[in-house]
Design a protein around this motif. Structure first.
Motif, mmCIF file in Angstrom:
data_model
loop_
_atom_site.group_PDB
_atom_site.id
_atom_site.type_symbol
_atom_site.label_atom_id
_atom_site.label_comp_id
_atom_site.label_asym_id
_atom_site.label_seq_id
_atom_site.Cartn_x
_atom_site.Cartn_y
_atom_site.Cartn_z
ATOM 1 N N SER A 1 23.890 52.779 39.709
ATOM 2 C CA SER A 1 24.448 51.430 39.716
ATOM 3 C C SER A 1 25.672 51.381 38.806
ATOM 4 C CB SER A 1 23.395 50.453 39.205
ATOM 5 O OG SER A 1 24.010 49.261 38.781
ATOM 6 N N SER A 2 26.659 50.562 39.192
ATOM 7 C CA SER A 2 27.795 50.380 38.289
ATOM 8 C C SER A 2 27.385 49.428 37.167
ATOM 9 C CB SER A 2 28.979 49.799 39.055
ATOM 10 O OG SER A 2 28.592 48.573 39.640
ATOM 11 N N LEU B 1 28.388 46.232 34.684
ATOM 12 C CA LEU B 1 29.298 45.086 34.730
ATOM 13 C C LEU B 1 30.455 45.314 33.752
ATOM 14 C CD1 LEU B 1 29.902 42.335 35.871
ATOM 15 C CD2 LEU B 1 28.357 41.318 34.203
ATOM 16 N N GLN B 2 30.135 45.823 32.576
ATOM 17 C CA GLN B 2 31.190 46.150 31.614
ATOM 18 C C GLN B 2 31.065 47.614 31.222
ATOM 19 O OE1 GLN B 2 31.039 44.484 27.512
ATOM 20 N NE2 GLN B 2 32.027 46.461 27.104
ATOM 21 N N GLN C 1 24.977 53.379 35.542
ATOM 22 C CA GLN C 1 23.622 53.443 35.008
ATOM 23 C C GLN C 1 22.749 54.101 36.084
ATOM 24 O OE1 GLN C 1 21.801 49.561 34.449
ATOM 25 N NE2 GLN C 1 21.395 49.952 32.303
ATOM 26 N N LEU D 1 16.730 45.217 42.754
ATOM 27 C CA LEU D 1 18.140 45.604 42.631
ATOM 28 C C LEU D 1 19.075 44.438 42.978
ATOM 29 C CD1 LEU D 1 17.888 49.155 44.248
ATOM 30 C CD2 LEU D 1 17.852 48.551 41.815
ATOM 31 N N LEU E 1 25.871 48.275 44.462
ATOM 32 C CA LEU E 1 24.779 48.081 43.512
ATOM 33 C C LEU E 1 25.352 47.748 42.131
ATOM 34 C CD1 LEU E 1 21.719 48.258 43.101
ATOM 35 C CD2 LEU E 1 21.991 50.692 42.646
ATOM 36 N N THR E 2 24.935 46.590 41.573
ATOM 37 C CA THR E 2 25.466 46.208 40.257
ATOM 38 C C THR E 2 24.404 46.225 39.181
ATOM 39 O OG1 THR E 2 25.098 43.907 40.796
ATOM 40 C CG2 THR E 2 27.310 44.753 41.151
ATOM 41 N N GLY E 3 23.211 46.723 39.494
ATOM 42 C CA GLY E 3 22.181 46.805 38.471
ATOM 43 C C GLY E 3 20.842 46.341 38.984
ATOM 44 N N SER E 4 19.879 46.251 38.075
ATOM 45 C CA SER E 4 18.558 45.724 38.402
ATOM 46 C C SER E 4 18.337 44.480 37.547
ATOM 47 C CB SER E 4 17.485 46.758 38.084
ATOM 48 O OG SER E 4 16.229 46.127 37.975
ATOM 49 N N GLY F 1 18.250 45.927 31.440
ATOM 50 C CA GLY F 1 19.386 45.389 30.716
ATOM 51 C C GLY F 1 20.606 46.295 30.776
ATOM 52 N N GLN F 2 21.781 45.718 30.482
ATOM 53 C CA GLN F 2 23.014 46.499 30.371
ATOM 54 C C GLN F 2 23.682 46.159 29.035
ATOM 55 O OE1 GLN F 2 25.605 46.053 33.760
ATOM 56 N NE2 GLN F 2 24.049 46.731 35.229
ATOM 57 N N PRO F 3 24.460 47.112 28.502
ATOM 58 C CA PRO F 3 25.106 46.848 27.216
ATOM 59 C C PRO F 3 26.396 46.036 27.388
ATOM 60 C CG PRO F 3 25.609 49.072 27.952
ATOM 61 C CD PRO F 3 24.733 48.461 29.007
ATOM 62 N N PHE F 4 26.666 45.132 26.462
ATOM 63 C CA PHE F 4 27.917 44.372 26.478
ATOM 64 C C PHE F 4 28.498 44.346 25.072
ATOM 65 C CE2 PHE F 4 25.461 42.717 30.041
ATOM 66 C CZ PHE F 4 26.392 42.787 31.066
ATOM 67 N N TYR G 1 31.753 38.466 27.244
ATOM 68 C CA TYR G 1 30.398 38.475 27.812
ATOM 69 C C TYR G 1 29.382 38.073 26.757
ATOM 70 C CZ TYR G 1 32.117 41.106 31.853
ATOM 71 O OH TYR G 1 32.773 41.500 32.982
ATOM 72 N N PRO H 1 15.996 43.383 29.193
ATOM 73 C CA PRO H 1 17.030 42.618 29.887
ATOM 74 C C PRO H 1 17.264 41.237 29.275
ATOM 75 C CG PRO H 1 14.984 42.543 31.136
ATOM 76 C CD PRO H 1 14.734 43.431 29.947
ATOM 77 N N LEU I 1 22.106 40.016 32.005
ATOM 78 C CA LEU I 1 22.918 40.496 33.123
ATOM 79 C C LEU I 1 23.143 39.381 34.136
ATOM 80 C CD1 LEU I 1 24.369 42.773 34.612
ATOM 81 C CD2 LEU I 1 22.172 43.467 35.590
ATOM 82 N N ASN J 1 25.649 36.906 32.735
ATOM 83 C CA ASN J 1 27.024 37.403 32.749
ATOM 84 C C ASN J 1 27.588 37.500 34.164
ATOM 85 O OD1 ASN J 1 27.550 37.595 29.997
ATOM 86 N ND2 ASN J 1 26.564 39.607 29.853
ATOM 87 N N LEU J 2 26.720 37.841 35.138
ATOM 88 C CA LEU J 2 27.181 37.862 36.528
ATOM 89 C C LEU J 2 27.601 36.460 36.966
ATOM 90 C CD1 LEU J 2 24.576 40.291 38.165
ATOM 91 C CD2 LEU J 2 27.044 40.668 38.011
ATOM 92 N N GLU K 1 31.015 35.374 35.601
ATOM 93 C CA GLU K 1 32.195 35.869 36.295
ATOM 94 C C GLU K 1 32.697 34.888 37.350
ATOM 95 O OE1 GLU K 1 33.280 38.154 34.442
ATOM 96 O OE2 GLU K 1 33.133 40.043 35.540
#
Lengths: 578, 188
Positions: free
Chosen positions: A212-213, A215-216, A229, B42, B50-53, B57-60, B65, B129, B178, B181-182, B185
């Protein structure tokens, strides 16, 4: 935290314990019927399958075993499990269902892991997401999640039969007990639980890992640019269900039940805790039902629940108070290092007490980062020998050994004849009970001493000072008592720890287990003595309290010095703000 | 000897039942009834990438953000191939140093003390997350400034993304970073 949050946490815990208690009688009754061979509502579907398995394996339905035969069958069955799992781990690289192309486990790690899953410990010196293929997880590790749980239940049922049979040479048939445990108890509830878990977001697929891409995108400290990721996949829910229900505890992923793919919502969290506690608590009722006096079972339940509630309260208090050193930095709110937001303090503490009180060892918070007293409670619950309420089966036979010790000591003190459930307690039963109660404690003390005086032992420690001692103590407590959780800072994947913890797990599992079977054989041969005026009643509040005291004294006396040097000193240092 | 043949046969049969039939049956049922959840919840963008699950979680670190919790996964933060916590004990000087640094960074980004604990203390999975509602609220002014947006608009967006306790009483109130933040945008 506010008063409102404490109110919520305590309310939810009480509600949870009530739900658990309400389920004990139905499941306990069902298990009694299963092991007594009576018809249950699942019989129409399962009896044909059961008979098919017996026929194909050459098992005669009317054949019974004496304790030595039972023990032989059990040890053979577990040895084969050990060999098969060891080979799967070793040759994973050339086996199918391995989308990431993981190589085989190194021999020492394969041995450690195989022992770990066969002994119901699930100590994990590997990380699932980067080490184990789908085949390894579902057809290697997960098979032992079922079979090791069933093995524990067989020993418990055999010991119960020892109490209920009179002048009998036999204690049941291992093949039938193990098959019934798997078919009637473990599989049906695991299927329901797995689907509930999936409905909440626990994954269940054979897909390749997803890319997966982010977001940042961002840069790592060494200048590497990260813009994607890799999301691990796999048949997680089916394994998660039996991992909890069989008090196994081995996570599909390294973060175990803290991982959002294993435990995504508060509902899955409480469901997993419930699964962990269900069989161990319900077996107390099965015990009472078998012996024809359910009050005997409720007395064991009361002892366990009392200790469980006390430990739960102390750990909650400690985690609620948090870490004064961090508070001084201008940080507000609960102490969240090593915890997940969706579970909070309440859901983390209830999980931690349940997983260490049973022999599960699954974690939804990192025990190494608990407050010193919180971590000590987790360790103490393991060190008491896994009786609050202990693993599936192993908890019951261990607490029955404690009950025999309690009856014996009480008999000496007040001049009553030591009898339990109409069976005279003699030298042989005492020897076996002491073996069951003390084996793990002796193992812990010897192995921690070895680790402390060798370079290979101390070089794996992550945290300095008192906390480092706690890491070592926790590791061998966990292995010897077949728990499997860890103060995970310890680097456990070394030759030293792989071999030493494997030995501790094997002795800690099979010495008490065989002792329980030997005791079952001896008890079954005895006559029934009706209770007289000299008999100590074992279903009343006095005995409940006395049994709790015996459990605490054995645990506390064995480990008080080590606890003082580890967590208690650290607690004082933390509160002094240093 | 008799035991050995029985062991081999019974083990093989039970292994087939619990090691193959059971997981495959659960997979079939799961894919039938809960295909999205079974597949990892997903998230895809409008072009189908695909932008994640929703669960991972994703880091910012960009001021525009909302930031997630600190993650102690090895290699880099929020590495799903290395889930886990810091395992640092409560009196470990490294841990106190880390929390102190993160607190300073948050303060210098415009957050007034006291700082919510989940924003400076690493999660158990390293993939958490969620953040607490407080942690969402204290970041509004920074994000508003970086995006040149009205604080009140952002406040509404944050409150819209609050996940309440499950069934009103289980677990904790929280915000999925996530997803927030989506949504951010798309705010003009």
């Amino acid at each position: 935290m506010t008063a409102m949050e404490i109110f919520f946490d305590i309310g939810v815990m009480l509600f949870f314990l009530i739900v658990l208690t309400l389920l004990i009688k139905p499941l306990g009754t069902y298990m009694t019927y299963v092991y007594q061979g009576k018809r249950t509502f699942l019989s129409p579907i399962l009896v044909p399958l059961e008979n098919l398995i017996y026929k194909a394996s050459g098992i005669k339905q009317d054949e019974e075993m004496d304790w030595k035969d039972y023990a032989k069958a059990l040890l053979l069955f577990n040895s084969l499990g050990l060999i098969v799992l060891f080979l799967i781990l070793l040759f994973q690289g050339i086996l199918p269902l391995n989308p990431r192309g993981f190589p085989g486990f190194p021999p020492d790690l394969a041995f450690n892991t195989a022992v770990s899953f066969v002994t119901n410990t699930n100590w994990q010196a590997y990380s699932g997401e980067t080490t184990a293929s789908y085949l390894t997880q579902m057809s290697g590790l997960s098979v032992q999640n079922f079979l090791s749980a069933a093995t524990g239940m067989c020993i418990a049922i055999a010991l119960i039969r020892g109490f209920t049979r009179r002048t009998s040479q036999t204690i049941g048939n291992f093949w039938q007990d193990v098959t019934k445990s798997v078919l009637y108890i473990l599989i049906p509830i695991s299927i329901i639980a797995a689907l509930l878990l999936v409905s909440q977001g626990v994954i269940q697929n054979f897909d390749p890992y997803a890319n997966s891409s982010l977001l940042q995108s961002f840069q790592t400290q060494d200048g590497q640019s990260i813009n994607n990721q890799i999301l691990p996949m796999g048949p997680v829910a089916s394994q998660e269900a039996i991992k909890e229900f069989g008090t196994n505890g081995g996570g599909f992923f390294n973060a175990n039940s803290a991982h959002p793919f294993e435990n995504p919502t508060p509902l899955t969290n409480y469901l997993e805790i419930l699964l962990i506690l269900l069989i161990p608590f319900s077996l107390t009722y099965t015990f009472g039902r078998f012996t024809g006096n359910t009050r005997q079972g409720w007395a064991l339940y009361a002892t366990i629940m009392m200790l469980f509630t006390i430990f739960l309260g102390v750990m909650y208090w400690s985690e609620y108070n948090g870490n004064p050193i961090v508070q001084k930095l201008g940080v507000t709110g609960s102490y969240m290092e090593g915890k997940e937001v969706r579970f909070g303090i309440g859901g983390s503490v209830l999980f931690a007490v349940s997983t260490t009180g049973t022999s599960s060892g699954a974690v939804n918070s990192m025990h190494d980062s608990l407050t010193p007293i919180g971590g000590m409670i987790a360790m103490l619950l393991i060190l008491l020998g896994e009786v609050v309420p202990g693993g599936v089966g192993s908890g019951l036979y261990t607490i029955l050994a404690f009950a025999i010790v309690a009856v014996f000591i009480a008999g000496l003190m007040i001049g009553r004849t030591p009898e339990y459930l109409g069976k005279k307690i003699e030298v042989f039963e005492m020897r076996m009970s002491v073996l069951i109660v003390l084996t793990s404690g002796i193992l812990v003390l010897i192995f921690v001493s070895i680790a402390l005086v060798t370079y290979a032992g101390i070089s794996s420690i992550l945290n300095p000072g008192q906390h480092g001692l706690s890491e070592l103590l926790y590791a061998f407590a966990s292995a010897s008592n077949n728990n499997g959780s860890a103060f995970a800072g310890l680097n456990a994947d070394t030759l030293f720890y792989n071999i030493l913890t494997a030995i501790a797990m094997l002795i800690g599992r099979f010495v008490p287990g065989v002792a329980a079977l030997a005791m079952a054989g001896s008890l079954a041969k005895k006559k029934y003595i009706p209770p007289g005026i000299g008999t100590l009643p074992t279903h009343q509040i006095t005995f409940v309290l006395w049994l709790a005291v015996v459990i605490l004294i054995v645990g506390a006396l064995t480990f008080f010095p080590a606890m003082s040097l580890g967590p208690i000193v650290e607690h004082m240092i933390m509160n002094a703000g240093q | 000897m008799k035991h050995i043949t029985t062991t081999l046969k019974l083990f093989a049969l039970l292994m087939v039942v619990v090691g193959f039939i059971y997981p495959v049956a659960v997979t079939v049922l799961a894919q039938l009834f809960f295909p999205e959840e079974a597949g990892g919840s997903l998230l895809y963008d409008s072009s189908g990438d695909l932008t994640g699950s929703a669960l991972i979680g994703q880091p910012f670190s960009d001021p525009k953000y909302f930031w997630s919790r600190p993650s102690a996964t090895s290699g880099y933060p929020y590495n799903p191939l290395a889930s886990g916590g810091s395992n640092l004990g409560p009196t470990n000087k490294d841990l106190i140093g880390q929390i102190s640094n993160r607190t300073e960074i948050l303060k210098s980004s415009g957050i007034r003390a006291p700082v919510p604990s989940d924003l400076v203390e690493a999660s158990a999975s390293g993939l958490d997350p969620h953040i607490s509602l407080e942690s969402g609220l204290v970041q509004i002014s920074r994000v508003a400034k970086a995006r040149n947006l009205d604080e009140e608009t952002l406040r509404k967006l944050v409150l819209e993304h609050v996940e309440e306790r499950q069934f009103g009483f289980l677990g904790e109130q929280r915000i999925n970073v996530l997803k927030l933040n989506l949504a951010l945008e798309n705010v003009k």
